[in-house]
Scaffold this active site. Structure first.
Site, PDB file in Angstrom:
ATOM      1  N   CYS B 178       0.819  -1.220   0.000  1.00 45.14           N
ATOM      2  CA  CYS B 178       0.000   0.000   0.000  1.00 45.14           C
ATOM      3  C   CYS B 178       0.851   1.269   0.000  1.00 45.14           C
ATOM      4  O   CYS B 178       0.307   2.366  -0.140  1.00 45.14           O
ATOM      5  CB  CYS B 178      -0.924   0.012   1.205  1.00 45.14           C
ATOM      6  SG  CYS B 178      -1.544  -1.618   1.635  1.00 45.14           S
ATOM      7  N   HIS B 318      -3.095   8.370   5.422  1.00 49.63           N
ATOM      8  CA  HIS B 318      -3.264   7.040   4.833  1.00 49.63           C
ATOM      9  C   HIS B 318      -4.685   6.578   5.163  1.00 49.63           C
ATOM     10  O   HIS B 318      -5.377   6.073   4.292  1.00 49.63           O
ATOM     11  CB  HIS B 318      -2.204   6.092   5.384  1.00 49.63           C
ATOM     12  CG  HIS B 318      -2.186   4.758   4.730  1.00 49.63           C
ATOM     13  ND1 HIS B 318      -2.059   4.595   3.368  1.00 49.63           N
ATOM     14  CD2 HIS B 318      -2.308   3.491   5.237  1.00 49.63           C
ATOM     15  CE1 HIS B 318      -2.093   3.304   3.074  1.00 49.63           C
ATOM     16  NE2 HIS B 318      -2.242   2.611   4.184  1.00 49.63           N
ATOM     17  N   GLU B 329      -1.739   5.778  13.120  1.00 51.66           N
ATOM     18  CA  GLU B 329      -1.417   6.986  12.343  1.00 51.66           C
ATOM     19  C   GLU B 329      -1.769   8.249  13.125  1.00 51.66           C
ATOM     20  O   GLU B 329      -1.045   9.256  13.052  1.00 51.66           O
ATOM     21  CB  GLU B 329      -2.160   6.959  11.000  1.00 51.66           C
ATOM     22  CG  GLU B 329      -1.659   8.038  10.048  1.00 51.66           C
ATOM     23  CD  GLU B 329      -2.338   7.986   8.673  1.00 51.66           C
ATOM     24  OE1 GLU B 329      -3.323   7.242   8.517  1.00 51.66           O
ATOM     25  OE2 GLU B 329      -1.875   8.711   7.778  1.00 51.66           O
ATOM     26  N   LYS B 350      -9.611   8.190   1.164  1.00 53.00           N
ATOM     27  CA  LYS B 350     -10.073   6.800   1.001  1.00 53.00           C
ATOM     28  C   LYS B 350     -11.514   6.663   1.462  1.00 53.00           C
ATOM     29  O   LYS B 350     -12.187   5.692   1.111  1.00 53.00           O
ATOM     30  CB  LYS B 350      -9.173   5.844   1.782  1.00 53.00           C
ATOM     31  CG  LYS B 350      -7.768   5.719   1.207  1.00 53.00           C
ATOM     32  CD  LYS B 350      -6.957   4.653   1.916  1.00 53.00           C
ATOM     33  CE  LYS B 350      -5.560   4.500   1.328  1.00 53.00           C
ATOM     34  NZ  LYS B 350      -4.655   5.615   1.736  1.00 53.00           N
ATOM     35  N   HIS B 355      -9.468   2.242  -1.091  1.00 59.71           N
ATOM     36  CA  HIS B 355      -8.018   2.088  -0.992  1.00 59.71           C
ATOM     37  C   HIS B 355      -7.500   1.540  -2.325  1.00 59.71           C
ATOM     38  O   HIS B 355      -7.779   0.397  -2.688  1.00 59.71           O
ATOM     39  CB  HIS B 355      -7.704   1.126   0.150  1.00 59.71           C
ATOM     40  CG  HIS B 355      -6.252   1.033   0.493  1.00 59.71           C
ATOM     41  ND1 HIS B 355      -5.249   1.499  -0.325  1.00 59.71           N
ATOM     42  CD2 HIS B 355      -5.633   0.537   1.595  1.00 59.71           C
ATOM     43  CE1 HIS B 355      -4.076   1.277   0.251  1.00 59.71           C
ATOM     44  NE2 HIS B 355      -4.282   0.703   1.416  1.00 59.71           N
ATOM     45  N   PHE B 414       1.394  -2.683   3.998  1.00 61.23           N
ATOM     46  CA  PHE B 414       1.639  -4.032   4.495  1.00 61.23           C
ATOM     47  C   PHE B 414       3.124  -4.319   4.259  1.00 61.23           C
ATOM     48  O   PHE B 414       3.661  -3.990   3.205  1.00 61.23           O
ATOM     49  CB  PHE B 414       0.825  -5.059   3.684  1.00 61.23           C
ATOM     50  CG  PHE B 414      -0.588  -5.242   4.153  1.00 61.23           C
ATOM     51  CD1 PHE B 414      -1.155  -4.424   5.108  1.00 61.23           C
ATOM     52  CD2 PHE B 414      -1.355  -6.280   3.640  1.00 61.23           C
ATOM     53  CE1 PHE B 414      -2.473  -4.622   5.530  1.00 61.23           C
ATOM     54  CE2 PHE B 414      -2.666  -6.487   4.051  1.00 61.23           C
ATOM     55  CZ  PHE B 414      -3.222  -5.655   4.998  1.00 61.23           C
TER      56      PHE B 414
END
Lengths: 424, 430
Positions: B178, B318, B329, B350, B355, B414
């Site tokens: 990602c 994110h 985050e 998002k 995503h 990830f």
């Protein structure tokens, strides 16, 4: 563009069909021993391509001893983690970190980067869905409904192309800048280039650069065969009878540090990376130009980056993949820069196959050893130099490099070309 | 940073679930108009999760008049070609034989593999018993079709772009899950800074809305199961969030050495001013709840921009809408911004477009450039009940009018790779 900081090599690790350490692989190459043999991962007896540089008798649990981790990684990842562990150990990083207080150890972790060149995945990972496709018949509805019954819940994590990057970080608590390059045969060299540039720019004090790949799988072998990229039983670069490349598998890793960081911890320096260059020919995925245009531009850029002249290069490790067009255009590209009399040229793929994403990394490790030993190993499978290449300075016999500097070349799909200059 | 080459963003291109170009996407992001709906690309009725943010229609392909190129391109490559075309047209500059060596290309690309229909055909011929029959593979049309191979390769997308535009310099494909798109754009910035390139076409593309892609995320329980309320499913920072929504698409930017962009009178959306890049080295799927990992990336990005937290007006988070990501985050934002954290407006786009995985970071970098250019901040849709662990100044309900000096864009992947980009208002460049 002179380098901001000198970048040195303080640790190396490698494994492939020819051995499980740089020393073992070097000895096989020097002895003229090819590790190419029959493919054993499946019954390839009736296959049009039957041989490769497979790591025989592979024992994954011995290479990476953390048994639980094997549920989360694949064959290529095992190679990458093994090579990285060996390079980190060779550089003495764990022992050094143990001597640091907590604050210094945190700074050490944050200041250590990890750069990986990887194959990007394997076709076999998709076969994990075959049992489900079988039980679901052609029904996608059933496929979705029965998903949890047959597929490993960790399937996606096991398939991530950046697994080696992830697990080097976790296993060695390294937290610095990082990259995972999945750009075919230049991936490993690009990882090295980005690691060097990260150190030059002061983003990290040291970095582990890894290349790993395991392309010897049935579907991959068939595609390469269909495209005419694979040869017969022997990989003979630059030979008049060369017929194509052969796959190998494995990994290599280097620990790079700024000269100041290496000196500060009293590390043993094994060599230096002087500069790099890169160019693409933009002809599409497979075509390459016959005139070696991209390669010549990459070499010229590398010389410029390192601030040295062509005459300063004492040996060339060619991509030497044994395909008719790549070898010929490579010779043309080398001549375009070095003129009538290039320094001795050799290659290593004849000995253990083409490691694709890892090829540039393992060949850089071997180039450093060649410079230290002051030997340009011969290409043992070379019988008769292709007359079309003129008096191209490649030989089946060992020679001496003409300086302490080696040029390492890597070429990949998309007409990409990378050139790296290293010194012992 | 005396003497360092600056990097201008002079072209943008987007293909997203909420628009087939920049203008349509931007309008949807301001309006908070969700692109999430029931999956139409395949029969998802048996899956635990049956919603996604799909790219609608084929309008994005209108500009790609090259049938041979389209034949070599899989779904994600088509998004890439369309978004890259828009970015190049927008920048109004192309490689020439004289400049091709100075042009680079850096892309974040998805995972390697054949498309699902091809896998089904391969299974039918060579794997019907549930395992691969290598003898049968020898006569399998899928395993003998070079076009299938070409479309499946990791370097295929970059290769199509290099050829289409005649880009002759540095070219790379990167994959850090990602974070891929963010890392590609960050790599591109560094290429211009260190003098290897004067122009770089940089971006990301992905399309995992397939039975295999969806299966992978379903098995990890990473995606929101809110099948009955697709438009509300992605709700970053909401106390009831329960997973991300899978999206697809592409985002591209044209980066250009600042002085040369100024000389030719290019429209400069923003300076791409900083890149930070760290590893969390905690778990494969999460950063530490303290924000360790993202914190280092955000601090490095500011240092790389020669900036301080005082100048940051907007963070495009994110913000995946998974319980762990948004908490970690938020902790990172608190640690980095300190007492100033409530002065930094935050939104996760998002919430609207899902995503986009390997494309996300590049798309969101373009969104930051648009926020700077228009002086407006896109909304974080679907936030009703703010998670107390995520007590940031979230842009709720309506877009916010605000002049942005510095915008930051986080991409946390990830595998633990964290990318943070810093974009600066061109009026702030002195």
């Amino acid at each position: 563009m002179a380098a901001a900081a000198k970048i040195v090599v303080t640790g190396c690790g490698a494994l492939c069909a020819a051995g499980q350490s740089p020393a073992e692989i070097w000895d096989a190459v020097r002895a003229g021993r090819s590790a190419i043999g029959p493919i054993t991962q499946w019954d390839a007896a009736r296959w049009p391509a039957r041989v490769a540089g497979e790591i025989a008798g592979l024992e994954p649990f011995k290479l990476v001893t953390d048994r639980k981790l094997h549920k989360l990684i694949r064959r290529s990842d095992v190679f990458g983690l093994y090579a990285a562990d060996r390079a980190i150990e060779d550089a003495g990083l764990p022992a050094h970190r143990e001597r640091l207080d907590e604050a210094a150890a945190t700074a050490f972790n944050d200041g250590t980067g990890v750069y990986v060149g990887a194959g990007g995945g394997c076709y076999a990972s998709q076969y994990d869905f075959f049992p489900l496709l079988t039980s679901a018949g052609e029904s996608i509805e059933a496929f979705g409904r029965e998903l949890g019954d047959t597929v490993n819940p960790m399937w996606l994590l096991r398939t991530l192309p950046n697994n080696v990057l992830c697990h080097i970080g976790i296993r060695h608590t390294l937290k610095g800048p990082n990259a995972c390059v999945t750009n075919h045969s230049v991936s490993g060299t690009l990882a090295l280039i980005e690691a060097v540039e990260g150190l030059r720019a002061g983003e990290a004090d040291r970095a582990v650069a890894v290349g790993h790949d395991a392309p010897i799988e049935p579907q991959m072998v068939l595609y390469y065969h269909q495209l005419g990229l694979l040869g017969g039983e022997v990989l003979r670069p630059y030979d008049v009878a060369r017929s194509g490349s052969l796959f190998g598998e494995g990994a290599a890793a280097l620990v790079l540090e700024t000269e100041a960081a290496a000196a500060a911890r009293g590390a043993t320096v094994q060599g230096a990376i002087l500069g790099s260059g890169y160019a693409s020919e933009a002809q599409g995925l497979l075509p390459i130009r016959d005139d070696g245009d991209g390669l010549a531009r990459a070499i010229a850029a590398a010389l410029d980056d390192a601030g040295i002249r062509a005459a300063d290069v004492g040996m060339i490790v060619g991509h030497a993949n044994g395909t008719r067009q790549s070898d010929a255009s490579e010779a043309a590209g080398i001549r375009a820069v070095f003129g009538a009399a290039p320094p001795p040229v050799t290659g290593f793929k004849w000995a253990f196959g083409h490691l694709i994403a890892a090829s540039g990394t393992i060949e850089t490790v071997l180039a450093l050893r060649a410079l230290r030993e002051r030997v340009v190993p011969g290409v043992a499978t070379l019988e008769r130099l292709d007359p079309a290449l003129g008096d191209f300075p490649v030989s089946s016999e060992a020679r001496a490099p003409t300086s302490e500097v080696a040029l390492v070349l890597s070429r990949g799909f998309g007409g990409t070309n990378a050139a790296l200059l290293v010194r012992a | 940073m005396a003497g360092e080459r600056r990097v201008a963003v002079t072209g943008l291109g987007l293909v997203t679930p909420v628009g087939s170009d920049v203008a349509a996407t931007w309008q949807a992001l301001l309006a908070g108009r969700s692109g999430v709906s029931a999956i139409s690309l395949f029969d998802a009725s048996g899956f635990p999760v049956r919603i996604a943010a799909e790219v609608k229609g084929t309008a994005h392909l209108d500009a790609i008049d090259d049938r041979r190129v389209l034949k070599s391109a899989n779904r994600s490559h088509r998004f890439a070609l369309a978004a890259a075309d828009e970015a190049m047209r927008d920048a109004g500059i192309r490689p020439t034989p004289a400049t091709r060596s100075r042009w680079g290309c850096a892309v974040g690309t998805g995972m390697m593999g054949v498309e699902f229909a091809e896998l089904v055909a391969l299974h039918r011929h060579s794997g019907a018993e549930g395992t691969l029959d290598t003898e049968r593979l020898l006569t399998d049309d899928i395993a003998r079709d070079p076009m299938v191979f070409c479309r499946s390769q990791s370097a295929a997308g970059a290769s199509l772009l290099l050829k289409r535009y005649g880009i002759g310099g540095y070219a790379t494909s990167v994959h850090t899950a990602c974070a891929s798109g963010g890392q590609a754009v960050g790599t591109a910035m560094k290429l211009v800074r260190r003098g290897v390139c004067d122009w770089v076409l940089a971006g990301g593309f992905d399309s995992m809305i397939t039975p295999i892609g969806l299966a992978g995320f379903c098995l990890l329980n990473a995606v929101s199961p809110d099948n009955d309320a697709p438009e509300r499913a992605s709700r970053p920072f909401d106390a009831t969030r329960n997973g991300f929504v899978l999206g697809e698409g592409a985002g591209f930017v044209v980066l250009e050495e600042w002085a040369s962009a100024r000389r030719r009178g290019a429209r400069i959306y923003a300076e791409l001013a900083g890149d930070g890049n760290s590893l969390s080295s905690y778990r494969i799927t999460d950063s530490h709840p303290s924000g360790d990992g993202p914190i280092q990336a955000m601090r490095q990005a500011l240092a790389s921009a020669g900036a301080t937290t005082e100048e940051v007006d907007y963070l495009n988070a994110h913000g995946t809408s998974t319980p762990m990501n948004d908490r970690s985050e938020s902790a990172a934002a608190r640690a980095v911004f300190g007492a100033r954290v409530k002065q930094v407006a935050v939104s996760s786009t998002k919430s609207v477009m899902g995503h986009l995985i390997a494309a996300a970071g590049a798309v969101e970098a373009a969104v930051c450039a648009l926020a700077i250019h228009h002086g407006r901040l896109p909304v974080n849709a679907n936030l009703r009940e703010l998670d107390p662990d995520c007590d940031l100044d979230i842009v709720r309900e309506v877009p916010r009018q605000r002049r942005v000096r510095l915008a930051m864009s986080n991409s946390l992947g990830f595998g633990g790779s964290n990318s943070c980009l810093v974009l600066r208002n061109p009026e702030e460049v002195r």
